[in-house]
Design a protein around this motif. Structure first.
Motif, PDB file in Angstrom:
ATOM      1  N   ALA A  46      44.402  41.051  35.059  1.00 42.47           N
ATOM      2  CA  ALA A  46      43.460  41.321  36.147  1.00 42.47           C
ATOM      3  C   ALA A  46      43.267  40.103  37.058  1.00 42.47           C
ATOM      4  O   ALA A  46      43.087  40.253  38.275  1.00 42.47           O
ATOM      5  CB  ALA A  46      42.115  41.739  35.569  1.00 42.47           C
ATOM      6  N   LEU A  47      43.336  38.895  36.475  1.00 37.51           N
ATOM      7  CA  LEU A  47      43.034  37.697  37.234  1.00 37.51           C
ATOM      8  C   LEU A  47      44.284  37.049  37.863  1.00 37.51           C
ATOM      9  O   LEU A  47      44.222  36.555  38.994  1.00 37.51           O
ATOM     10  CB  LEU A  47      42.343  36.668  36.332  1.00 37.51           C
ATOM     11  CG  LEU A  47      40.954  37.046  35.835  1.00 37.51           C
ATOM     12  CD1 LEU A  47      40.474  36.032  34.812  1.00 37.51           C
ATOM     13  CD2 LEU A  47      39.973  37.131  37.000  1.00 37.51           C
ATOM     14  N   HIS A  48      45.386  37.034  37.123  1.00 32.99           N
ATOM     15  CA  HIS A  48      46.574  36.295  37.566  1.00 32.99           C
ATOM     16  C   HIS A  48      47.869  37.099  37.457  1.00 32.99           C
ATOM     17  O   HIS A  48      48.894  36.659  37.982  1.00 32.99           O
ATOM     18  CB  HIS A  48      46.739  35.027  36.725  1.00 32.99           C
ATOM     19  CG  HIS A  48      45.525  34.157  36.689  1.00 32.99           C
ATOM     20  ND1 HIS A  48      45.067  33.470  37.796  1.00 32.99           N
ATOM     21  CD2 HIS A  48      44.657  33.871  35.676  1.00 32.99           C
ATOM     22  CE1 HIS A  48      43.978  32.790  37.465  1.00 32.99           C
ATOM     23  NE2 HIS A  48      43.705  33.022  36.188  1.00 32.99           N
ATOM     24  N   GLY A  49      47.847  38.216  36.755  1.00 37.09           N
ATOM     25  CA  GLY A  49      49.065  38.953  36.450  1.00 37.09           C
ATOM     26  C   GLY A  49      49.347  40.093  37.406  1.00 37.09           C
ATOM     27  O   GLY A  49      48.985  40.040  38.600  1.00 37.09           O
ATOM     28  N   PRO A  50      49.968  41.147  36.898  1.00 31.98           N
ATOM     29  CA  PRO A  50      50.475  42.204  37.788  1.00 31.98           C
ATOM     30  C   PRO A  50      49.388  43.009  38.494  1.00 31.98           C
ATOM     31  O   PRO A  50      49.669  43.647  39.512  1.00 31.98           O
ATOM     32  CB  PRO A  50      51.254  43.109  36.817  1.00 31.98           C
ATOM     33  CG  PRO A  50      50.636  42.835  35.478  1.00 31.98           C
ATOM     34  CD  PRO A  50      50.278  41.404  35.483  1.00 31.98           C
TER      35      PRO A  50
END
Length: 223
Positions: free
Chosen positions: A215-219
């Motif tokens: 949710a913060l840095h990924g897909p």
């Protein structure tokens, strides 16, 4: 007089291991820690040790400490996600330690994971994804490496993420029956998986970490 032998030390234990009381005796990386003794407490499956060491505190004084460590080897975990449908593919399985410590039925929803068993972490997590979820994993993204319970457990966990499609679900999954595994695949919309963290239906630390990373840095991070 017969010679005394101890499985796991001078004769093989049930898993063929010896010298299990040697681990840690040669550590020299921290001059404020001097290892004095390593005792082998249990080797039924994984290894429980009690280590005695001298520790130098910030004020310069020394104290003698003892710590028990549980060594189950290192592991790997993977978040499988389907970007176009915005889903994640998780597992559900019975976890007795959670059940005996207050989980209502012990059935935890988790990202696929397992021990390395002397494999390279990337190879190990591909194996686990195939065994547990029947997914043939393509390109892997390494997310981070974390000690999950450093107060007592030696395990370092390798975190991965990878996309999947319906076509990648090439096997039956379900885990290895000979190892007592009975694993159900759980495919969820990503937003529902986040809600399951909030309401407690997902209560597994490694899975929460991967979902929050997504949710913060990924897909699924907001661009």
């Amino acid at each position: 007089m017969p010679t005394m032998t101890t499985p796991g030390i001078d004769v093989p234990d049930a898993r063929g291991r010896t010298g299990l009381n040697r681990t840690g005796r040669d550590l020299t990386g921290n001059p404020d820690v001097v290892i004095r003794d390593v005792e082998l407490l249990a080797t039924a499956w994984h290894v429980l040790r009690r280590t005695t060491y001298d520790y130098r505190h910030a004020d310069g004084g020394w104290s003698r400490e003892q710590r028990e460590t549980y060594d189950r080897g290192d592991g790997a975990v993977i978040l499988l996600y389907e970007p176009e449908r915005r889903t994640v593919l998780l597992t559900r399985q019975f976890r007795y330690p959670a059940y005996v410590n207050g989980h209502p039925d012990g059935m935890l929803v988790e990202a696929a994971a397992g021990l390395l068993d002397d494999d390279d972490p990337a190879d190990a997590i591909r194996r686990e994804a195939a065994e547990e979820l029947g997914v043939t994993v393509g390109a892997l993204e390494e997310v981070f490496k974390v000690w999950m319970s450093p107060g007592s457990v030696t395990e370092r966990l390798h975190f991965y993420a990878a996309p999947y499609t319906t076509a990648d679900r090439t096997g039956a999954g379900g885990g290895v029956a000979a190892e007592g595994e009975d694993i159900e695949a759980v495919e969820l919309p990503f937003d529902d998986a986040l809600k399951w963290i909030t309401d407690g239906r997902i209560a597994d630390a490694k899975t929460i970490m991967l979902l929050q990373w997504a949710a913060l840095h990924g897909p699924y991070a907001t661009k």
